[in-house]
Design an enzyme around this catalytic site. Structure first.
Site, short mmCIF file in Angstrom:
data_model
loop_
_atom_site.label_atom_id
_atom_site.label_comp_id
_atom_site.label_asym_id
_atom_site.label_seq_id
_atom_site.Cartn_x
_atom_site.Cartn_y
_atom_site.Cartn_z
N LYS A 8 0.85 -1.20 0.00
CA LYS A 8 0.00 0.00 0.00
C LYS A 8 0.88 1.25 0.00
O LYS A 8 2.04 1.21 0.41
CB LYS A 8 -0.95 0.03 1.20
N GLY A 96 7.39 1.44 5.07
CA GLY A 96 6.18 2.26 5.04
C GLY A 96 5.19 1.81 4.00
O GLY A 96 4.30 2.55 3.58
N MET A 97 5.32 0.54 3.55
CA MET A 97 4.43 0.02 2.52
C MET A 97 3.59 -1.14 3.03
O MET A 97 2.98 -1.88 2.24
CB MET A 97 5.24 -0.42 1.30
N ALA A 98 3.56 -1.33 4.34
CA ALA A 98 2.74 -2.36 4.99
C ALA A 98 3.05 -3.78 4.52
O ALA A 98 2.16 -4.62 4.49
CB ALA A 98 1.25 -2.06 4.84
N ASP A 134 -2.76 -2.06 10.52
CA ASP A 134 -2.95 -1.99 9.06
C ASP A 134 -3.47 -3.29 8.45
O ASP A 134 -3.79 -3.32 7.27
CB ASP A 134 -1.61 -1.67 8.37
P1 ATP Z 1 4.24 -0.32 7.80
O1 ATP Z 1 3.96 0.31 6.47
O2 ATP Z 1 3.03 -1.01 8.37
O3 ATP Z 1 4.93 0.58 8.74
P2 ATP Z 1 6.71 -1.51 7.26
O4 ATP Z 1 6.92 -1.52 5.79
O5 ATP Z 1 7.30 -0.37 7.99
O6 ATP Z 1 5.19 -1.58 7.53
P3 ATP Z 1 7.41 -4.28 7.52
O7 ATP Z 1 8.08 -4.45 6.22
O8 ATP Z 1 6.04 -4.83 7.66
O9 ATP Z 1 7.35 -2.74 7.94
O10 ATP Z 1 8.36 -4.96 8.64
C1 ATP Z 1 8.96 -4.31 9.70
C2 ATP Z 1 9.63 -5.35 10.62
O11 ATP Z 1 8.71 -6.39 10.94
C3 ATP Z 1 10.82 -6.02 9.99
O12 ATP Z 1 11.98 -5.46 10.50
C4 ATP Z 1 10.69 -7.51 10.31
O13 ATP Z 1 11.67 -7.97 11.21
C5 ATP Z 1 9.33 -7.69 10.94
N1 ATP Z 1 8.47 -8.61 10.16
C6 ATP Z 1 7.56 -9.43 10.67
N2 ATP Z 1 6.91 -10.11 9.72
C7 ATP Z 1 7.41 -9.69 8.55
C8 ATP Z 1 7.13 -10.03 7.19
N3 ATP Z 1 6.22 -10.94 6.85
N4 ATP Z 1 7.80 -9.36 6.23
C9 ATP Z 1 8.71 -8.43 6.57
N5 ATP Z 1 9.03 -8.10 7.82
C10 ATP Z 1 8.40 -8.72 8.82
#
Ligand code: ATP
Length: 292
Positions: A8, A96-98, A134
């Protein structure tokens, strides 16, 4: 069975205040894009969950949201068989892409289907909320207004067709830190979310792009100037507008023309500022087969 976990972007992101429980109330316009991880799920006769991931630094145990999502449903429904899952990550991690939330959503949908648990989309969304704010949106997908901590969702008409250029610098930002460093008393520019909803309803891409804004961006790009540089590069190379997604550090630019986007992608690749450069488009849940 194979499931796509779609990424997202936040077309707009506002933080309204901090709640007594430590969470923040937000108001965001969410949009799914055609960038995805692939989750393969198969039953195995022995009980338990085994997970493999194509990236060595992503955990494969209970710390992985896919593992947690599968366990949640399998415990609740006392599933006696096991599952073997493989997660092929393509969405940048901690960007930041969930990515993780969407993987969890795919696991909920997948386990529900593979074991014929009979849960509705709404019921999967409710369970998803216990994994992350999210996750319900990642089950729902499409264009939506997210309020509360991100779980109060209102479906919006599809955002107008456009092209999206993703540029993620080689730095990581933790969502927790991003909230902690946010000074709610001096947020600077706030997004006009109601105006953006009107633009989306009217199918007005230019009005929508014009209102893109993220309250996290000034603080995070102040700490990491490469974010501002990527944003400026996209806008100098034809983006209607470029902003940071979520708590960063990914920047996305919106284009009204595929060729312009491709050219900007080339310039961005050659600049060396972004580790991931990916040109894509919006994803509409109705157009392609749901989660599969
Ligand atoms: P958001 O947009 O919700 O902030 P995000 O992009 O910042 O998400 P994610 O890529 O979801 O963050 O992952 C952040 C942390 O969560 C990673 O450092 C990882 O250790 C942990 N994690 C748990 N499950 C997963 C997964 N399926 N894929 C990636 N990282 C994961």
């Amino acid at each position: 069975m194979r499931f796509r976990a779609m990424a997202k972007i936040n077309l707009a992101l506002d933080v309204l205040g901090k709640r007594p429980d430590g969470y923040h109330d937000v108001r965001m316009i969410m949009q799914t894009i055609s960038m995805y991880d692939t989750l393969t799920i198969e039953k195995k006769p022995e009980p338990g969950i085994s997970l493999s991931v194509n990236l060595p630094f992503v955990p494969t145990d209970e710390r992985n949201l896919v593992y947690r999502a599968a366990k949640l449903l399998m415990d609740e429904f006392r599933v006696e068989e096991g599952v073997r899952m493989n997660l092929a990550k393509f969405i940048p991690v901690a960007a930041g892409m969930a990515g993780g939330s969407s993987d969890a959503a795919a696991a909920l949908v997948g386990v529900n289907r593979i074991f014929s648990l009979g849960l509705s989309t709404q019921e999967l969304m409710e369970r998803g909320l216990t994994i992350g704010a999210d996750v319900p949106y990642c089950v729902m997908r499409g264009t939506a207004l997210a309020e509360g901590i991100g779980e109060k969702l209102t479906r919006l008409p599809d955002a107008p067709d456009c092209f999206v250029l993703i540029g993620k610098p080689g730095i990581s930002v933790s969502t927790r830190q991003a909230y902690e460093s946010l000074d709610l008393s001096s947020l600077g520019e706030r997004p006009d979310i109601d105006g953006m909803m009107r633009s989306i309803e009217a199918g007005d891409l230019y009005g929508m792009a014009d209102r893109m804004c993220n309250v996290f961006e000034p603080g995070i790009s102040g700490r990491f100037p490469v974010i501002r540089s990527i944003r400026d590069l996209m806008e100098e190379n034809g983006a209607l507008k470029a902003v940071m997604s979520g708590s960063g550090p990914t920047v996305f630019g919106i284009f009204d023309d595929r060729e312009k986007m491709k050219k900007a992608a080339d310039v961005l690749k050659h600049s060396g500022m972004a580790k991931t450069v990916y040109g894509t488009a919006l994803f509409r849940p109705g157009r392609k087969e749901g989660h599969q």
